[in-house]
Design an enzyme around this catalytic site. Structure first.
Site, PDB file in Angstrom:
ATOM      1  N   LYS A 151       7.749  24.393 -32.817  1.00 43.29           N
ATOM      2  CA  LYS A 151       7.943  23.709 -34.093  1.00 43.29           C
ATOM      3  C   LYS A 151       6.639  23.341 -34.769  1.00 43.29           C
ATOM      4  O   LYS A 151       6.554  23.335 -35.997  1.00 43.29           O
ATOM      5  CB  LYS A 151       8.834  22.483 -33.904  1.00 43.29           C
ATOM      6  N   LYS A 231      19.170  34.246 -31.481  1.00 46.95           N
ATOM      7  CA  LYS A 231      20.317  33.394 -31.160  1.00 46.95           C
ATOM      8  C   LYS A 231      21.084  33.031 -32.425  1.00 46.95           C
ATOM      9  O   LYS A 231      20.510  32.925 -33.512  1.00 46.95           O
ATOM     10  CB  LYS A 231      19.851  32.084 -30.513  1.00 46.95           C
ATOM     11  N   LYS A 234      22.435  27.282 -36.550  1.00 46.98           N
ATOM     12  CA  LYS A 234      22.854  26.614 -37.785  1.00 46.98           C
ATOM     13  C   LYS A 234      21.819  26.755 -38.885  1.00 46.98           C
ATOM     14  O   LYS A 234      22.150  26.710 -40.066  1.00 46.98           O
ATOM     15  CB  LYS A 234      23.082  25.125 -37.520  1.00 46.98           C
TER      16      LYS A 234
END
Length: 365
Positions: A151, A231, A234
């Site tokens: 991140k 993957k 969302k």
């Protein structure tokens, strides 16, 4: 954080080999219908309040969470809202997401009579233990963990909260003297930090924390319908890539119909050379609670277009009761708040005496 597949280590042998060291405690998860799990110990896991889960969340984690309620005598599931604010959050949306996640967990089968379901931020002991454990953690140790590396690289920087996220994660686990933690492969390094911190604390202050064992399920990750190398997520900008558990039957049918496959019409399972078709086979096997081999057998004689219809029908059948229950629960906000409040009280009853022990050992009292 299980696919209804046979419990078989051959699905991730290299990964198991990497974990083959004395300091890594590993268990392999069981099929949901398997009742042969050990009946001792305490399970803890957490999920961020990012709204309703998607199909990958359900098959990869929540289905296993539900089965663990019947396999262990003490189970805690936390909606980890403290973790969620490492990224900017709209306060109103966050509150709504917390209740949406509570509704989703209940609809998926989490039973507050069997498991303690609670909101992390309402148990202040998590934050206090995190500070104490943070004082036992080195900066180089955190710098190499995947959460920070991934991140911070995306944003070219990161908050202190993002940097120390794994310490809070360790505190979540150790606060309840948890012995087992269901995790995905991408979270094992973070659990190793919890194991290390349990060992460090015990060595410095005296025996207190068990070293938690990773419960790895036999689930293979559900991939994006638009990019089977990634993957299901969302945050995927492609709306056709992810099936939400609250999608309508028409939405599900459309997304699976548009799923990326290839130019071979026959349905086979070969994740290396046919990742798109293999992803559909995995999804079919999981939602229909059959083996991959059985899913391929059912596809015999069908081209990929016809097989997509078979897969979407199976997904719709599995998710429709969950979607309907989420809608019902969302309309009763007071019930959701009451469930979380009761879970918070039960979690505090377990957390408070452990933190008292910690304070005494550290010398605060």
């Amino acid at each position: 954080m299980a696919l209804p597949m046979r419990n078989n280590l051959k699905h991730f042998p290299r990964f198991i080999q990497k974990l083959n060291s004395p300091k890594r405690l590993l268990c392999v998860g069981l099929r949901p219908e398997n009742k042969e799990a050990p009946r001792s110990g305490r399970v803890f896991s957490g999920i961020q309040p990012t709204g309703v889960p998607h199909l990958g969340n359900y098959l990869g984690a929540l289905e296993n969470w539900v089965s663990l309620q019947d396999q262990y005598p003490s189970v805690l599931y936390s909606i980890v809202d403290l973790h969620s604010i490492t990224q900017p959050q709209d306060p109103t949306q966050l509150k709504s997401n917390i209740l949406d996640m509570a509704a989703s967990l209940l609809a998926c089968g989490i039973n507050p009579e069997k498991a303690i379901l609670f909101q992390q931020s309402q148990v202040s002991e998590h934050a206090e233990l995190s500070w104490i454990l943070g004082c036992l953690t080195s900066m180089p140790r955190l710098r190499h963990l995947p959460q920070w590396k991934m991140k911070s690289k995306v944003k070219n920087e990161g908050s202190v909260g993002l940097y120390t996220y794994p310490v809070l994660q360790a505190a979540d686990i150790l606060l309840y003297k948890s012995t087992h933690v269901p995790v995905g492969e991408d979270q094992v390094q973070h659990l190793e930090l919890a194991q290390d911190l349990a060992r460090i604390f015990n060595n410095r202050y005296g025996e207190l924390f068990p070293e938690p064992c990773a419960l790895l399920s036999s689930t293979r990750k559900v991939k994006s319908l638009r990019d089977p190398s990634a993957k299901m997520s969302k945050s995927d900008p492609q709306t056709m890539a992810t099936v939400s558990v609250t999608d309508t039957p028409d939405d599900i049918a459309l997304k699976i119909r548009r799923a990326v496959t290839d130019f071979t019409s026959e349905v086979t399972f070969d994740p290396e050379t046919r990742p798109g078709v293999s992803n559909l086979v995995n999804i079919h096997a999981a939602v229909a609670m059959i083996s991959v081999q059985e899913a391929v057998s059912q596809a015999r004689g069908l081209d990929t277009g016809a097989y997509k219809k078979l897969v979407s029908d199976a997904v719709i059948q599995r998710l429709t009761p969950i979607r309907e229950e989420i809608e019902r629960l969302r309309s009763d906000r007071a019930h959701l708040e009451r469930v979380l409040a009761q879970g918070t009280c039960r979690a505090r009853e377990l957390a408070a005496p452990v933190l008292t022990e910690v304070r005494q050992k550290v010398g605060f009292c």
